[in-house]
Design a protein around this motif. Structure first.
Motif, PDB file in Angstrom:
ATOM      1  N   GLY A  28       0.824  -1.203   0.000  1.00  0.00           N
ATOM      2  CA  GLY A  28       0.000   0.000   0.000  1.00  0.00           C
ATOM      3  C   GLY A  28       0.853   1.246   0.000  1.00  0.00           C
ATOM      4  O   GLY A  28       0.713   2.094   0.866  1.00  0.00           O
ATOM      5  N   ARG A  99      -6.748  -3.487  -2.423  1.00  0.00           N
ATOM      6  CA  ARG A  99      -7.297  -2.343  -1.699  1.00  0.00           C
ATOM      7  C   ARG A  99      -7.345  -2.718  -0.220  1.00  0.00           C
ATOM      8  O   ARG A  99      -7.929  -3.725   0.140  1.00  0.00           O
ATOM      9  N   THR A 101      -8.961  -2.401   2.835  1.00  0.00           N
ATOM     10  CA  THR A 101     -10.227  -1.919   3.373  1.00  0.00           C
ATOM     11  C   THR A 101     -10.217  -1.988   4.902  1.00  0.00           C
ATOM     12  O   THR A 101      -9.370  -2.651   5.503  1.00  0.00           O
TER      13      THR A 101
END
Length: 180
Positions: A28, A99, A101
């Motif tokens: 990330g 992603r 989350t």
């Protein structure tokens, strides 16, 4: 139990959370500031909450936890890690770094803190002052995980697209380690 022992327990409990935080940072690289701090905050909260729950639950759930904790951790981290590896191996034009989350962060925090529940059961037997102990464990985990996110971002930039695959492998290895 003295402060040195509690510090060492806190460091030991935080290592899985730090490793997962590092993989989150590696995959990330464009994490927002909010998620950069949500990751270690979540790990710190759960590393503090689980021994607190274990302390008050005493031996009520300890047999169940001993029997199934490794399997639960392996399943959660194995699925997340497997998805990371799958996404990392996709064709270049299809590849999108996973992603991160809120649900993923929550599941990671739960999976890496299950062993802390059993530590809380032990704290109950030793009549440890639980509130300062869990606050210290949570703070140690937060600092270790925050540092690991930043280290992961640095290595993620260096590793490029391979970071996601490496991160997935690390999560699966942590899950396998939890079986032993």
């Amino acid at each position: 139990m003295g402060i040195i022992e509690i510090l060492l327990i806190g460091l030991g409990l935080s290592m899985d959370a730090a490793a997962v935080s590092m993989t989150d940072g590696m995959c990330g690289r464009e994490l927002s500031r909010g998620k950069t701090f949500l990751i270690p905050a979540s790990f710190g909260i759960f590393q503090a909450l689980m021994p607190l729950l274990g302390y008050y639950a005493g031996s009520l759930f300890s047999e169940f936890l001993d029997a199934y904790a490794g399997i639960v951790v392996l399943l959660i981290l194995g699925v997340i890690g497997g998805k990371m590896i799958y996404d990392g191996l996709r064709k270049e034009e299809e590849r999108v770094c996973r992603r991160l989350t809120g649900l993923t962060i929550f599941l990671q925090a739960v999976a890496t803190s299950i062993d802390a529940f059993a530590v809380g059961v032990g704290f109950s037997a030793m009549r440890v002052q639980i509130l300062p102990t869990v606050l210290l464990i949570g703070a140690i985990t937060f600092v270790c995980s925050l540092t690991a996110v930043f280290v992961g971002k640095r290595f993620g930039n260096w590793l490029g697209d391979k970071a996601q695959i490496l991160g997935g492998v690390i999560l699966i290895l942590i899950g396998i380690k939890s079986l032993f």
